[in-house]
Design a protein around this motif. Structure first.
Motif, PDB file in Angstrom:
ATOM      1  N   PHE A 127       0.800  -1.230   0.000  1.00 54.96           N
ATOM      2  CA  PHE A 127       0.000   0.000   0.000  1.00 54.96           C
ATOM      3  C   PHE A 127       0.830   1.275   0.000  1.00 54.96           C
ATOM      4  CE2 PHE A 127      -2.583  -3.233   2.220  1.00 54.96           C
ATOM      5  CZ  PHE A 127      -3.610  -3.312   1.299  1.00 54.96           C
ATOM      6  N   GLY A 128       2.149   1.123   0.112  1.00 43.42           N
ATOM      7  CA  GLY A 128       2.986   2.296   0.333  1.00 43.42           C
ATOM      8  C   GLY A 128       3.269   3.117  -0.915  1.00 43.42           C
ATOM      9  N   GLY A 129       2.509   2.912  -1.969  1.00 44.22           N
ATOM     10  CA  GLY A 129       2.726   3.708  -3.161  1.00 44.22           C
ATOM     11  C   GLY A 129       4.097   3.464  -3.763  1.00 44.22           C
ATOM     12  N   LEU A 130       4.519   2.200  -3.761  1.00 44.29           N
ATOM     13  CA  LEU A 130       5.820   1.886  -4.332  1.00 44.29           C
ATOM     14  C   LEU A 130       5.735   1.781  -5.848  1.00 44.29           C
ATOM     15  CD1 LEU A 130       7.274  -0.690  -1.820  1.00 44.29           C
ATOM     16  CD2 LEU A 130       7.774   1.716  -2.063  1.00 44.29           C
ATOM     17  N   LYS A 131       4.550   2.003  -6.353  1.00 44.44           N
ATOM     18  CA  LYS A 131       4.367   1.969  -7.800  1.00 44.44           C
ATOM     19  C   LYS A 131       5.243   3.045  -8.416  1.00 44.44           C
ATOM     20  CE  LYS A 131      -0.120   1.396  -8.275  1.00 44.44           C
ATOM     21  NZ  LYS A 131      -1.484   1.714  -8.722  1.00 44.44           N
TER      22      LYS A 131
ATOM     23  N   VAL B 214       4.581  -8.220  -4.908  1.00 48.52           N
ATOM     24  CA  VAL B 214       3.512  -7.224  -4.912  1.00 48.52           C
ATOM     25  C   VAL B 214       3.969  -5.948  -5.623  1.00 48.52           C
ATOM     26  CG1 VAL B 214       2.226  -8.078  -2.928  1.00 48.52           C
ATOM     27  CG2 VAL B 214       4.106  -6.507  -2.549  1.00 48.52           C
ATOM     28  N   VAL B 215       5.258  -5.628  -5.484  1.00 45.94           N
ATOM     29  CA  VAL B 215       5.776  -4.452  -6.193  1.00 45.94           C
ATOM     30  C   VAL B 215       5.751  -4.706  -7.701  1.00 45.94           C
ATOM     31  CG1 VAL B 215       7.746  -2.919  -6.493  1.00 45.94           C
ATOM     32  CG2 VAL B 215       7.258  -3.863  -4.243  1.00 45.94           C
ATOM     33  N   TYR B 216       6.248  -5.876  -8.104  1.00 45.16           N
ATOM     34  CA  TYR B 216       6.307  -6.203  -9.531  1.00 45.16           C
ATOM     35  C   TYR B 216       4.915  -6.326 -10.156  1.00 45.16           C
ATOM     36  CZ  TYR B 216      11.339  -6.930  -9.502  1.00 45.16           C
ATOM     37  OH  TYR B 216      12.686  -6.740  -9.440  1.00 45.16           O
ATOM     38  N   LEU B 217       3.975  -6.879  -9.388  1.00 41.02           N
ATOM     39  CA  LEU B 217       2.606  -7.020  -9.907  1.00 41.02           C
ATOM     40  C   LEU B 217       2.032  -5.644 -10.224  1.00 41.02           C
ATOM     41  CD1 LEU B 217       0.040  -8.949 -10.287  1.00 41.02           C
ATOM     42  CD2 LEU B 217      -0.634  -8.130  -8.053  1.00 41.02           C
ATOM     43  N   GLN B 218       2.215  -4.716  -9.264  1.00 42.49           N
ATOM     44  CA  GLN B 218       1.657  -3.379  -9.464  1.00 42.49           C
ATOM     45  C   GLN B 218       2.375  -2.631 -10.584  1.00 42.49           C
ATOM     46  OE1 GLN B 218       1.505  -1.354  -5.689  1.00 42.49           O
ATOM     47  NE2 GLN B 218       0.287  -2.964  -4.752  1.00 42.49           N
TER      48      GLN B 218
END
Lengths: 132, 277
Positions: A127-131, B214-218
């Motif tokens: 959820f930390g906006g690591l996008k 989860v980082v890669y998925l997003q």
């Protein structure tokens, strides 16, 4: 380290629970991915392969919870597969959540704390906006 | 080629990758990346996404069996997961700013290192005296063997923890479980018996991989068309591998496969240097 008899029993219970949780998670994920895969092949099996050589990145339909759930409910093949992917990624995370409960039942404060740290790290990365 | 033929070939290839990963002890994810990039010409970023899923699947699938037998040290795993998950998130963040060719070269180097590690002689002995921290964190435990329950203690907790952070960063950066590095930390620094370190490492791989997954998925690295043949194929292969392992001694096979994997790793490095990714 001294171990009381009840301590050993508790540890074994936790281990059984964690083991089962992991197995069911993987089985569920594979079934969902398999169903999605079959639908995908029925619909697009004869189409040429998408271009995987150039990286474009997936759209919101495949990368967000809402996008995946919406598509999976409509029985779209690719989103059903992504739902299986979500279940697979969630399996070890749920395993941690389960250990948290187990350590709490055992009244092992130190390990409740340690488990919370691990959960926090993962939640931050979700959820930390690591996008980028 | 149609999607149908591609999916079937990929399923079979992933099956072999899972089998190979299980027999060598390298894990399913490691073989998926060269399979996708070198054989199918898939962009390494999609390959990393798929490999992470393969790592989670094989780790969770086989961990359930080991946990049931009571070999895995769950407290130790949980404590070290602080290091590996933080490392994995850092690794996944660095990955965005790292050129794909650099990732390929790094991957090749880690692969060669991992292959060499599986041939190394492992620590069999159980320590009878642990360090202060090992008592404080309740990390000492026992595990079942043929001759009954064997108690073990461990030391150098801090050094092991730091090495685990590095293992986590590499795992997040390259999309692999980096089991070899995890075992190295538990084996050489913390002096844990080999059976416990391998199963505990395997147990941790799922969580470490999930933290960066989860980082890669997003970020859109996970493609459904690649995900389903890879997940199902690797799982099937790992399952066959675990059945085979109970019936035969894989030592000779291990040498052959490790040589093959080193060759693949050199190919990855060569292509990376030639800027083919």
């Amino acid at each position: 380290m001294k171990k009381t008899i009840s301590g050993i029993f508790n540890d074994k219970d936790v281990e059984q629970l964690v083991g089962q949780m992991l197995r069911y998670g993987v089985i569920t994920a594979s079934i969902v991915a398999f169903v999605g895969g079959v639908i995908y092949l029925l619909h697009f099996g004869q189409a040429p392969i998408p271009n995987y050589h150039d990286f474009k990145g997936e759209g919101a339909g495949y990368t967000t919870f809402s996008g995946i759930f919406k598509g999976a409910l409509a029985f779209n093949a690719t989103e059903v597969i992504q739902l299986g992917v979500l279940v697979l990624i969630a399996t070890p995370i749920l395993r941690i959540a389960m250990s948290l409960v187990a350590f709490a039942v055992e009244k092992d404060k130190l390990y409740v704390f340690i488990t919370l740290i691990v959960l926090c790290v993962i939640m931050t990365s979700i959820f930390g906006g690591l996008k980028v | 080629m149609t999607i149908l033929t591609f999916s079937i070939i990929l399923l079979l290839g992933s099956y072999l990758a899972g089998l190979l990963g299980s027999l060598t002890g390298l894990g399913g994810g490691v073989v998926v990346i060269p399979l996708l990039t070198l054989v199918f010409g898939v962009d390494i970023r999609y390959a990393i996404g798929a490999a992470l899923l393969a790592s989670i699947a094989t780790s969770s699938g086989s961990a359930s069996a080991y946990v049931k037998e009571g070999i895995t040290n769950i407290r130790l795993g949980m404590f070290l997961e602080i290091a590996t998950t933080i490392g994995a998130v850092i690794g996944a963040l660095i990955a965005v700013y790292t050129p794909t060719n650099t990732i390929a070269i790094l991957f090749g180097a880690v692969l060669i290192f991992s292959a060499a590690m599986t041939l190394r002689k492992k620590n069999q002995e159980a320590l009878t005296e642990g360090s202060k921290l090992s008592y404080l964190l309740k990390l000492n435990s026992s595990y079942p063997t043929k001759d009954g329950e064997v108690a073990y203690k461990l030391k150098n907790v801090g050094a092991g923890f730091s090495m685990m952070t590095v293992a986590g960063i590499i795992s997040g950066l390259l999309g692999i479980g980096s089991g070899a590095l995890k075992v190295l930390a538990m084996d050489t620094a913390m002096r844990i018996p080999f059976k416990v370190s391998t199963t505990t490492s395997n147990f941790m791989i799922g969580v470490t991989a999930a933290a960066s997954a989860v980082v890669y998925l997003q970020r859109g690295y996970m493609d459904p068309g690649l995900a389903f043949p890879v997940i199902l194929g690797v799982l099937g292969g790992a399952f066959t591998g675990s059945k085979l392992l109970t019936r035969m001694n894989p030592q000779v096979l291990r040498y052959i496969f490790c040589a093959a994997i080193t060759f693949v790793a050199l190919q990855m490095i060569y292509n990376g240097v030639q800027h083919k990714f």
